[in-house]
Design an enzyme around this catalytic site. Structure first.
Site, PDB file in Angstrom:
ATOM      1  N   HIS A  85     -51.712 -90.397  65.357  1.00 54.50           N
ATOM      2  CA  HIS A  85     -50.845 -89.341  64.793  1.00 54.50           C
ATOM      3  C   HIS A  85     -50.644 -88.197  65.786  1.00 54.50           C
ATOM      4  CE1 HIS A  85     -54.712 -87.433  63.157  1.00 54.50           C
ATOM      5  NE2 HIS A  85     -54.155 -86.442  63.816  1.00 54.50           N
TER       6      HIS A  85
ATOM      7  N   ASP B   9     -55.831 -92.392  65.105  1.00 56.55           N
ATOM      8  CA  ASP B   9     -54.935 -93.361  64.457  1.00 56.55           C
ATOM      9  C   ASP B   9     -53.499 -93.238  64.973  1.00 56.55           C
ATOM     10  OD1 ASP B   9     -54.070 -91.018  63.311  1.00 56.55           O
ATOM     11  OD2 ASP B   9     -54.637 -91.529  61.255  1.00 56.55           O
TER      12      ASP B   9
ATOM     13  N   GLU C 150     -49.396 -88.113  59.725  1.00 61.10           N
ATOM     14  CA  GLU C 150     -50.251 -89.278  59.519  1.00 61.10           C
ATOM     15  C   GLU C 150     -49.417 -90.558  59.458  1.00 61.10           C
ATOM     16  OE1 GLU C 150     -53.195 -88.880  59.999  1.00 61.10           O
ATOM     17  OE2 GLU C 150     -54.262 -87.503  58.666  1.00 61.10           O
TER      18      GLU C 150
HETATM   19  C1  GLP Z   1     -55.819 -83.031  64.706  1.00 61.12           C
HETATM   20  C2  GLP Z   1     -54.617 -82.184  65.150  1.00 61.12           C
HETATM   21  C3  GLP Z   1     -53.821 -82.882  66.237  1.00 61.12           C
HETATM   22  C4  GLP Z   1     -54.748 -83.337  67.346  1.00 61.12           C
HETATM   23  C5  GLP Z   1     -55.792 -84.300  66.790  1.00 61.12           C
HETATM   24  C6  GLP Z   1     -56.740 -84.816  67.847  1.00 61.12           C
HETATM   25  O1  GLP Z   1     -55.424 -84.023  63.839  1.00 61.12           O
HETATM   26  N1  GLP Z   1     -53.770 -81.865  64.053  1.00 61.12           N
HETATM   27  O2  GLP Z   1     -52.822 -81.997  66.736  1.00 61.12           O
HETATM   28  O3  GLP Z   1     -53.988 -83.955  68.354  1.00 61.12           O
HETATM   29  O4  GLP Z   1     -56.534 -83.597  65.794  1.00 61.12           O
HETATM   30  O5  GLP Z   1     -57.678 -83.837  68.164  1.00 61.12           O
HETATM   31  P1  GLP Z   1     -58.647 -83.908  69.417  1.00 61.12           P
HETATM   32  O6  GLP Z   1     -57.835 -83.463  70.574  1.00 61.12           O
HETATM   33  O7  GLP Z   1     -59.745 -82.939  69.077  1.00 61.12           O
HETATM   34  O8  GLP Z   1     -59.113 -85.310  69.523  1.00 61.12           O
END
Ligand code: GLP
Length: 272
Positions: free
Chosen positions: A138, A136, A143
């Site tokens: 973030h 989304d 968020e």
């Molecule tokens: C979580 C973490 C973020 C990360 C996101 C995406 O929300 N707090 O820091 O960027 O996940 O994770 P992934 O890299 O596993 O898609």
């Protein structure tokens, strides 16, 4: 914003690891901002390899992680502390006392968050902040709707984030609903930011971050306000970008500049 599009995840990983290694070599006591999730995993593996095979030295490096789930201790396999230990810290020569991750068991959240901000400041600020991106849009756990000036604080997770992260917890009911996270304002104060985006599941978020308006609804878009951001991604993550051709051109020129091929840039050498 520098937009770097690589053909595959391995090249993204190599690019990101090289950037971090360059900094560690140039400034051995640098302060790194680190991220968790699947996006930086390959980069950490490459840094471990560089430490092992090339002697990349982390002994004077300080790190600050972006976030941590509330309620989990550092020994909990789902905690971000555990992730960092097993995927990076345990395999390099970093001083454990120099690794900082928000404490998910801190009960006085406000005091803890203030002290985390203070620690970053006392360390001289973050030289390079590594970031992933949520589906989304973030960054860290900021968020949609997070204030663009926000600092380290307690944050309630969105249902989509909880669902996305349920894969690590076995059951969605086990996913914590609260996290401590650096704020957007905290992240924007890092001297440089390096975001990694992999796969077409991130393409919409990447498109909004780079080509959309700056909005608290896509907190990564706040990076447009930062003076030194690189977003490195694979083809999947780049697939919705409209100005793709331009980004590729910039990279071509950038490479010629970096390798000193001034004649190919049409620049005459000044002999004076
Ligand atoms: C979580 C973490 C973020 C990360 C996101 C995406 O929300 N707090 O820091 O960027 O996940 O994770 P992934 O890299 O596993 O898609």
């Amino acid at each position: 914003m520098r937009v770097v599009i690589k053909t595959d995840a391995a090249s993204v990983t190599q690019f990101a690891a090289n950037k971090i290694a360059e900094l560690v070599r140039a400034k051995p006591d640098c302060v790194l901002g680190l991220a968790t999730g699947s996006s930086p995993l390959g980069t950490y593996q490459e840094l471990i390899r560089m430490h092992r095979d090339e002697g990349l030295d982390f002994s004077r490096v300080t790190t600050f992680n972006l976030d941590e789930y509330v309620g989990l201790s550092g020994t909990d396999p789902q905690s971000y502390r555990f992730f960092m230990q097993t995927n990076l810290f345990d395999h390099i020569n970093i001083d454990p006392a120099k690794t900082n991750i928000p404490d998910g068991r801190a009960l006085d959240f406000e005091a803890f968050c203030e002290s985390y901000e203070r620690r970053i400041e006392e360390a001289g600020g973050i030289d390079l902040q590594l970031l992933g991106i949520g589906a989304d849009g973030h960054i860290a756990f900021n968020e949609p709707g997070s204030s663009l000036g926000s600092r380290t604080r307690l944050k309630t997770l969105m249902d989509q984030t909880v669902r996305d992260n349920a894969r690590f917890f076995g059951n969605i009911d086990n996913v914590p609903r609260l996290a401590i996270t650096m704020g957007i304002g905290t992240i924007l104060e890092s001297k440089k930011c390096l975001m990694i985006a992999l796969g077409d599941g991130k393409s919409e978020a990447v498109w909004q971050t780079i080509e959309g308006p700056v909005t608290a609804q896509v907190t990564a878009s706040a990076l447009q306000l930062h003076r030194d951001v690189t977003v490195v991604m694979d083809e999947g993550a780049a697939c919705l970008l409209r100005r793709r051709e331009y980004y590729d051109n910039v990279e071509q020129w950038q490479n010629l500049l970096e390798t000193g091929q001034f004649d190919r840039l049409g620049i005459q050498k000044n002999d004076n």
